[in-house]
Design an enzyme around this catalytic site. Structure first.
Site: not given
Ligand SMILES: Cc1ncc(COP(=O)(O)O)c(C=O)c1O
Length: 389
Positions: A27-28, A187, A214, A161, A87
């Site tokens: 999943f990662t 978006h 990391h 955007e 934003w």
């Protein structure tokens, strides 16, 4: 709701992509993310794409990378020219890295930075310009690019955007040295949460890959320009070279992004048809200032500013929109100077800030989902007309 600010754009393909990942059990960040990066870079004819877990993270990784380059490196205290309407997370990484912001007003019609003020914004400490194309409408990107080149400045596009918008036949998000994108739900394409950075510079790309995970070297090839391999595999597997974060996206987001990207051209075409409907119903009515298109907009919303000269009551309009079941909201984040967080910033303004204040006080936007919205836009037109008599 009759007229939503945003709507889901997923179909069977996205569901199948999610199941493909779930069935694989990994999943990662992995091969799906890598494939999405490759497709996204190719779509924009850019050399490198780095996916992260949001547009905000894209801005953070992009800014961080510019502090660790070998040449032309940003330093704390350097000045950055920014538009005053955007934003919050266009600005926050700049503050977090100790940069001073020079806010420039926007044009009331395009809602983008008034590039006529660039010369005035420049000081001996200026090191970077951040361009923002508001709500699908290209900013004066070539003018800013040329200005940056003339003065040896880094040029960044926060294109969160304006995915798939174009200026002079070229996609927004390709003019900058670093260019960021957001795949948030409302978006142009949605990967649940997600973001991307495009660059042609290998060093910047590798710095961002380290910062994303990391600050380690594991996601970099051994011949990377940003580090020299010197230990055993045991050491190199956990080797930290930069003060990084964990901004990694999920495989699920990468897999969905690949499907959404395939649908993007048709979604943009439909949004542009809606935009034409909105424009044709609104134009010529001096009570309302709508966004003037610069280049080719990929608008995912329609902005309306009540013309201050007509002394209209925005609260009355809001009440009428609610009554008509039409969603609406502030334009992007409004004028950034109006938010409490500005206390924490080192900044000044370039001349008077007037238009962003008007957009803040008299403006709002409604949605532009990628399906035929003719009945919704007609109702909006009728409500505006009635509540502004
Ligand atoms: C101009 C701009 N930059 C950055 C962001 C942040 O994107 P995200 O919501 O994916 O973190 C947004 C979000 O709407 C935005 O409009």
């Amino acid at each position: 709701m009759f007229y939503n600010l945003a709507e889901p754009s997923w179909g069977e393909e996205e569901a199948a992509a999610l199941h493909r990942v779930i069935d694989g059990g990994f999943f990662t960040m992995g091969p799906e993310v890598a494939a999405f990066e490759e497709a996204f870079a190719a779509y924009h004819s850019k050399k490198h794409a780095v996916m992260v877990n949001s547009g905000s993270s894209a801005n953070l990784a992009a800014i961080a990378s510019q502090f660790y380059r070998n040449n032309n490196t940003l330093q704390r205290g350097d000045e950055v020219i920014v538009p005053v309407l955007s934003w919050s997370t266009t600005y926050h990484p700049l503050q977090q890295y100790g940069l001073k912001l020079r806010f420039v007003d926007i044009e009331l019609d395009t809602l983008n930075m008034d590039v006529g003020k660039l010369e005035e914004a420049l000081t001996p400490r200026t090191r970077m310009i951040v361009a923002v194309s508001i709500l699908g409408n290209p900013a004066a990107l070539q003018t800013m690019r040329d200005f940056a080149d003339r003065h040896g400045l880094i040029f960044m596009e926060d294109n969160c955007e304006s995915l798939d918008a174009e200026l002079d036949g070229r996609k927004c998000g390709t003019f900058g040295d670093i260019n960021t994108f957001s795949f948030f739900f409302s978006h142009h394409v949605s990967t649940m949460e997600g973001g991307m950075i495009l660059t042609d510079d290998l060093e910047t790309c590798h710095l961002m890959r380290a910062v994303r995970a990391h600050g380690w070297t594991r996601d970099l090839p051994p011949d990377s320009p940003v580090f020299e391999r010197r230990g055993s595999d045991h050491f190199e597997a956990y080797r930290f070279i930069l003060p990084g974060y964990n901004l990694r996206p999920l495989e699920l987001s990468g897999a969905v992004g690949r499907e959404q990207l395939k649908k993007l051209p048709e979604m943009t075409a439909q949004r542009r048809r809606n935009w034409q409907t909105f424009q044709s119903l609104m134009e010529g009515d001096e009570r309302f200032i709508i966004q003037r298109e610069n280049g080719k907009s990929s608008a995912f919303s329609f902005t309306v500013i009540l013309n201050p000269e007509h002394h209209l009551d925005r609260e009355k309009v809001f009440a009428a929109l609610k009554e008509a079941d039409i969603g609406f909201r502030i334009i992007t984040g409004g004028c950034f100077l109006r938010h409490d967080v500005i206390e924490h910033y080192d900044y000044d303004t370039v001349g008077e800030i007037r238009n962003a204040e008007i957009a803040h006080d008299y403006g709002f936007f409604v949605g532009n989902a990628p399906r035929d919205l003719t009945p919704q836009i007609e109702r909006l037109r009728e409500v505006l007309d009635r509540s502004c008599r």
